[in-house]
Motif scaffolding. Structure first.
Motif, PDB file in Angstrom:
ATOM      1  N   PRO A 130       0.794  -1.235   0.000  1.00  0.00           N
ATOM      2  CA  PRO A 130       0.000   0.000   0.000  1.00  0.00           C
ATOM      3  C   PRO A 130       0.826   1.285   0.000  1.00  0.00           C
ATOM      4  CG  PRO A 130      -0.902  -1.590   1.555  1.00  0.00           C
ATOM      5  CD  PRO A 130       0.395  -2.164   1.061  1.00  0.00           C
ATOM      6  N   ASN A 131       1.966   1.275   0.676  1.00  0.00           N
ATOM      7  CA  ASN A 131       2.776   2.495   0.766  1.00  0.00           C
ATOM      8  C   ASN A 131       3.885   2.560  -0.284  1.00  0.00           C
ATOM      9  OD1 ASN A 131       4.209   0.370   1.875  1.00  0.00           O
ATOM     10  ND2 ASN A 131       5.220   1.620   3.440  1.00  0.00           N
ATOM     11  N   ARG A 132       3.828   1.633  -1.261  1.00  0.00           N
ATOM     12  CA  ARG A 132       4.880   1.600  -2.282  1.00  0.00           C
ATOM     13  C   ARG A 132       4.313   1.644  -3.693  1.00  0.00           C
ATOM     14  NH1 ARG A 132      10.020   2.320  -1.335  1.00  0.00           N
ATOM     15  NH2 ARG A 132      10.783   0.496  -2.463  1.00  0.00           N
ATOM     16  N   THR A 133       3.050   2.010  -3.830  1.00  0.00           N
ATOM     17  CA  THR A 133       2.389   2.002  -5.139  1.00  0.00           C
ATOM     18  C   THR A 133       3.133   2.867  -6.156  1.00  0.00           C
ATOM     19  OG1 THR A 133       0.228   1.628  -4.131  1.00  0.00           O
ATOM     20  CG2 THR A 133       0.254   2.491  -6.374  1.00  0.00           C
ATOM     21  N   ASP A 265       5.264   8.422  -3.239  1.00  0.00           N
ATOM     22  CA  ASP A 265       4.949   7.689  -2.019  1.00  0.00           C
ATOM     23  C   ASP A 265       5.115   8.553  -0.773  1.00  0.00           C
ATOM     24  OD1 ASP A 265       4.273   5.361  -3.330  1.00  0.00           O
ATOM     25  OD2 ASP A 265       6.307   4.555  -3.276  1.00  0.00           O
ATOM     26  N   ARG A 266       5.986   9.544  -0.867  1.00  0.00           N
ATOM     27  CA  ARG A 266       6.248  10.396   0.311  1.00  0.00           C
ATOM     28  C   ARG A 266       5.270  11.569   0.410  1.00  0.00           C
ATOM     29  NH1 ARG A 266      12.133  12.887   2.184  1.00  0.00           N
ATOM     30  NH2 ARG A 266      11.353  13.918   4.073  1.00  0.00           N
ATOM     31  N   LYS A 385     -11.137   2.239  -0.480  1.00  0.00           N
ATOM     32  CA  LYS A 385     -10.256   1.442   0.358  1.00  0.00           C
ATOM     33  C   LYS A 385     -10.501  -0.044   0.191  1.00  0.00           C
ATOM     34  CE  LYS A 385      -8.367   5.004   2.274  1.00  0.00           C
ATOM     35  NZ  LYS A 385      -6.974   5.374   2.000  1.00  0.00           N
TER      36      LYS A 385
END
Length: 392
Positions: A130-133, A265-266, A385
């Motif tokens: 999820p945090n690396r899409t 991502d950031r 989500k």
């Protein structure tokens, strides 16, 4: 278990990169081979140019269909089907008995790539943490962009030693291997089903969203298509200097795509996609001012591609996140929008050159970039989500 899943994900990422690199080679390798193909079939250069045209038109027309189909029935089998068709089309290109069959082969190639490229983008996002899409999507995009500057030298090198037909034979062999690899790599990726009828209100929203990419492509390709000619006309660059300039551009494109993933991502897909479009407008103005400034042009070409393709990657990530239930069809429509923009960009660029000359191209591109930015400020869709999954 977590380490095994992470390893499996990285394998998929590598397979996606290689697959998109091959698709890019198939797209970018044809143009430099046209003179040799023209001679082999005794047709004019204008006629052989139809090889590129029918490929692009077929791709643009069928990509949304395959995207929709993959959202309903899964992506794995369609990607495998596309690669098998890719093998057949390239073998036919290599050994076409007449120019008619050569054109048919490129139609089949466009059809095959339409069922591969947008689906690879979608399945990478399906499997990304999820945090690396953004990072994962930018990595596979860099595979396609690497082919932008590597495709022509690859094709010319093979043509020199083995003849132009060998290029398509080798791509067919690699495609056959990748068909098996992709079939096994995506074995355990679940299918994602649409939760509603896409045509009831959502299609127009998707088309509005991907129009950002159309204007982005106009801004990039109205100049890029005529870059070599403009460098020769305005700067009197030699062929070696033009090749060097395009290399700077290609490296900038790959780095821009890779960097954008980390930034996305950031700081978020929406923020980075808008900021890059703002900077892209400024860079086009600088290109117009400093286009004849000697060696500085290399720096500005690098910067142009760096920022431009960072924006493309971040906007693709934004669409993938904001249209989570229709990812396949949105990626497909976005690729169709890209090809439409490339076509319109080349037409607009040709018109500008005929009316006002090469020096006006960067300023016209800046206007297209502004329009792309304005369209990007629209709210695409509330991020979902949850998605409906089922086992393969």
């Amino acid at each position: 278990m977590g380490d095994a899943m992470e390893f499996s994900g990285k394998v998929g990422l590598s397979v996606g990169w290689i697959t998109l690199f091959l698709m890019g080679i198939d797209l970018f390798v044809v143009s430099p081979l046209l003179p040799f193909i023209s001679e082999a079939y005794n047709v004019s250069s204008a006629m052989t140019g139809w090889m590129v045209t029918v490929f692009a038109v077929t791709y643009a027309f069928f990509a949304p269909f395959f995207g929709w189909l993959s959202d309903k029935n899964g992506r794995r089998l369609l990607i495998t089907f596309g690669l098998l068709l890719f093998v057949i089309s390239n073998i036919l290109t290599a050994f076409a008995p007449s120019f008619f069959w050569l054109i048919v082969s490129r139609i089949l190639a466009g059809l095959s790539v339409a069922s591969i490229t947008p689906l690879i983008y979608a399945i990478i996002v399906d499997t990304a943490p999820p945090n690396r899409t953004g990072t994962w999507l930018s990595i596979v995009v860099s595979g396609h962009l690497t082919a932008l500057w590597a495709g022509a030298p690859f094709g010319m090198l093979l043509e020199h030693f083995l003849g132009w037909r060998s290029v398509f034979v080798i791509m067919a062999v690699i495609g056959a291997i990748l068909a098996v690899v992709n079939f096994n790599t995506w074995k355990y990726v679940p299918k994602i089903y649409l939760t509603r009828n896409l045509l009831e209100g959502n299609l127009l929203r998707i088309l509005g969203s991907v129009s950002v990419t159309t204007f982005w492509a106009i801004s990039m390709y109205a100049l890029y298509v005529y870059l070599g000619a403009s460098l020769y006309s305005e700067n009197r660059f030699s062929s070696t200097e033009i090749a060097l300039a395009i290399t700077f551009y290609g490296i900038g494109a790959v780095l821009g795509s890779l960097i954008s993933g980390q930034l996305t991502d950031r700081f978020g897909e929406r923020n980075i996609s808008k900021v890059t479009l703002m900077f892209l407008t400024l860079i086009f103005v600088c290109l117009g001012i400093f286009f004849t400034s000697g060696d500085w042009i290399y720096f500005f070409l690098f910067l142009w591609a760096l920022v431009g393709y960072a924006g493309f990657s971040s906007y693709q990530a934004r669409l993938a996140v904001e249209y989570s239930n229709e990812r396949g069809i949105v990626m497909a429509w976005n690729n169709t929008a890209l090809y439409i923009g490339i076509t319109l960009g080349s037409m607009i660029g040709g018109f500008v050159i005929s009316k006002w000359g090469y020096s006006f191209l960067p300023y016209v591109c800046s206007i297209a970039a502004v329009l792309s930015f304005v369209l990007s400020t629209q709210k695409v869709q509330d991020t979902k989500k949850e998605s409906a999954y089922s086992d393969t």
